[in-house]
Scaffold this motif. Sequence first.
Motif, PDB file in Angstrom:
ATOM      1  N   ASP A 123      -2.312   6.812   2.760  1.00 56.69           N
ATOM      2  CA  ASP A 123      -3.091   6.322   1.611  1.00 56.69           C
ATOM      3  C   ASP A 123      -2.167   5.640   0.607  1.00 56.69           C
ATOM      4  O   ASP A 123      -2.466   5.583  -0.583  1.00 56.69           O
ATOM      5  N   ALA A 124      -1.043   5.130   1.080  1.00 60.27           N
ATOM      6  CA  ALA A 124      -0.183   4.339   0.197  1.00 60.27           C
ATOM      7  C   ALA A 124      -0.944   3.081  -0.209  1.00 60.27           C
ATOM      8  O   ALA A 124      -1.747   2.553   0.562  1.00 60.27           O
ATOM      9  N   MET A 125      -0.727   2.643  -1.439  1.00 65.41           N
ATOM     10  CA  MET A 125      -1.373   1.439  -1.938  1.00 65.41           C
ATOM     11  C   MET A 125      -0.305   0.493  -2.454  1.00 65.41           C
ATOM     12  O   MET A 125       0.436   0.834  -3.371  1.00 65.41           O
ATOM     13  N   ALA A 126      -0.199  -0.677  -1.814  1.00 62.35           N
ATOM     14  CA  ALA A 126       0.759  -1.687  -2.224  1.00 62.35           C
ATOM     15  C   ALA A 126       2.152  -1.093  -2.477  1.00 62.35           C
ATOM     16  O   ALA A 126       2.722  -1.287  -3.556  1.00 62.35           O
ATOM     17  N   PRO A 127       2.719  -0.367  -1.508  1.00 61.48           N
ATOM     18  CA  PRO A 127       4.002   0.319  -1.759  1.00 61.48           C
ATOM     19  C   PRO A 127       5.144  -0.682  -1.996  1.00 61.48           C
ATOM     20  O   PRO A 127       5.253  -1.682  -1.298  1.00 61.48           O
ATOM     21  N   ALA A 128       5.946  -0.365  -3.011  1.00 58.31           N
ATOM     22  CA  ALA A 128       7.037  -1.262  -3.361  1.00 58.31           C
ATOM     23  C   ALA A 128       8.320  -0.897  -2.611  1.00 58.31           C
ATOM     24  O   ALA A 128       9.209  -1.711  -2.442  1.00 58.31           O
ATOM     25  N   ASP A 129       8.423   0.365  -2.160  1.00 55.91           N
ATOM     26  CA  ASP A 129       9.652   0.786  -1.489  1.00 55.91           C
ATOM     27  C   ASP A 129       9.346   1.898  -0.499  1.00 55.91           C
ATOM     28  O   ASP A 129       8.236   2.434  -0.469  1.00 55.91           O
ATOM     29  N   SER A 130      10.356   2.254   0.309  1.00 55.24           N
ATOM     30  CA  SER A 130      10.088   3.238   1.348  1.00 55.24           C
ATOM     31  C   SER A 130       9.917   4.647   0.772  1.00 55.24           C
ATOM     32  O   SER A 130       9.174   5.446   1.320  1.00 55.24           O
ATOM     33  N   ALA A 131      10.553   4.943  -0.359  1.00 51.06           N
ATOM     34  CA  ALA A 131      10.407   6.289  -0.940  1.00 51.06           C
ATOM     35  C   ALA A 131       8.943   6.577  -1.252  1.00 51.06           C
ATOM     36  O   ALA A 131       8.416   7.639  -0.909  1.00 51.06           O
ATOM     37  N   SER A 132       8.265   5.626  -1.906  1.00 54.48           N
ATOM     38  CA  SER A 132       6.862   5.876  -2.245  1.00 54.48           C
ATOM     39  C   SER A 132       6.011   5.870  -0.977  1.00 54.48           C
ATOM     40  O   SER A 132       5.038   6.615  -0.878  1.00 54.48           O
ATOM     41  N   TYR A 133       6.399   5.056   0.010  1.00 48.54           N
ATOM     42  CA  TYR A 133       5.614   4.998   1.238  1.00 48.54           C
ATOM     43  C   TYR A 133       5.651   6.323   2.011  1.00 48.54           C
ATOM     44  O   TYR A 133       4.647   6.785   2.524  1.00 48.54           O
TER      45      TYR A 133
END
Length: 374
Positions: free
Chosen positions: A314-324
């Motif tokens: 449920d990632a949304m527009a992830p900017a980097d792999s940590a948030s992904y």
Amino acid sequence: MNTPHGLGLALALLLVTTSHAAAQRNDVPRSDDFYDSHFHLTNYVQHGPDVSSVLRIMGTRVGRSTLFGIPFQQTWAYANSGDYAPSYYLDTDAPLYYYSFTDAWIAMQYRSLPQAAQARFEPMITGFNPADMYAAEHIRRVLATFPGVFSGIGEFSIHKEFVSSKAAGEGASLTNPALDSILTFAGEAGLVVILHNDIDRPFAKANVEPVYLTQMKALLRRHPETTIIWAHVGLGRIVHPAQSQGTAGAGAAERSEGQLGIVESILQDPAMRHVYFDISWDEVAKYVVATPQTVQRTAAVINRHPDRFLFGTDAMAPADSASYYAVFEMYAPLWRALTADASAKTRKGNFARLFDAARSKVRAWESAHATAER
Ligand SMILES: [Zn+2]
């Protein structure tokens, strides 16, 4: 190290390193970890990374992924937030409206990839209003305009905390025939459905049947030919798992069996063999990993029904792999508690089975209807 002794030492070191890596893999898999059944490329104002940068984030850890936007556009109403540009539905009181161009955006992002990379994505159609009797027609038009691209529809929402009440126009409903025509068409064309529907209203009381449960079960039973993934196991940020307090007496226990009991009764119902659950979203993970008991109880249900659950970020527009990767890491205790079979199916196998089948069915539907639709 070129002596026999040095070689032995090197071998020993290698063995230690390998078994250490294997032990780590049993804990939290590190290579080809999962397929992402729930991924938003863009956010509520249609911003997001190019799909090629998502591919870089996926690297070798994520073999395949769904690919969809958000059905809604958050209005930037100057009267409401002035110069502040909202990017999330909680940022402003201004309404959301259905943004159909998202489907063209997703199709073009997919088509921008080389063929080998395309094979890793399952694009989904989301840009329709589920309260509109013309919604199914929109879905057909998207398939006809972008043949060879889409595998499913969703994530789209019927009841969703904060969001449904902000959508311009008639509210979506589980009893609206427009929704039935969408699900019937998805079944005909072979499209996988990812449906977000809160099981309950926010902050519901214990021992009361979740308000949307009866309507949801009736809806699911009306569409046995359609593969439906109930997103987030029906939960939300403030839509808590249904609680039954065992001490409240037999009558109360009958009225509410608790979230996992509800899920398991759906899984055991032969009329709902076409229903699956995704455990995506950090808000869902927070309930699962809350205590060792919640982990064990959840794992027990998944272990008993290993073919019916899918992991998604449920990632949304992830900017980097940590948030992904954050949600996958949050679930580490669950991965440890599952059997090897249930873990592999939840992380990858069920995705592959459902979407491989959808791909070939939708491609067949497209070629059968290619001339008729155009
Ligand atoms: Zn989502």
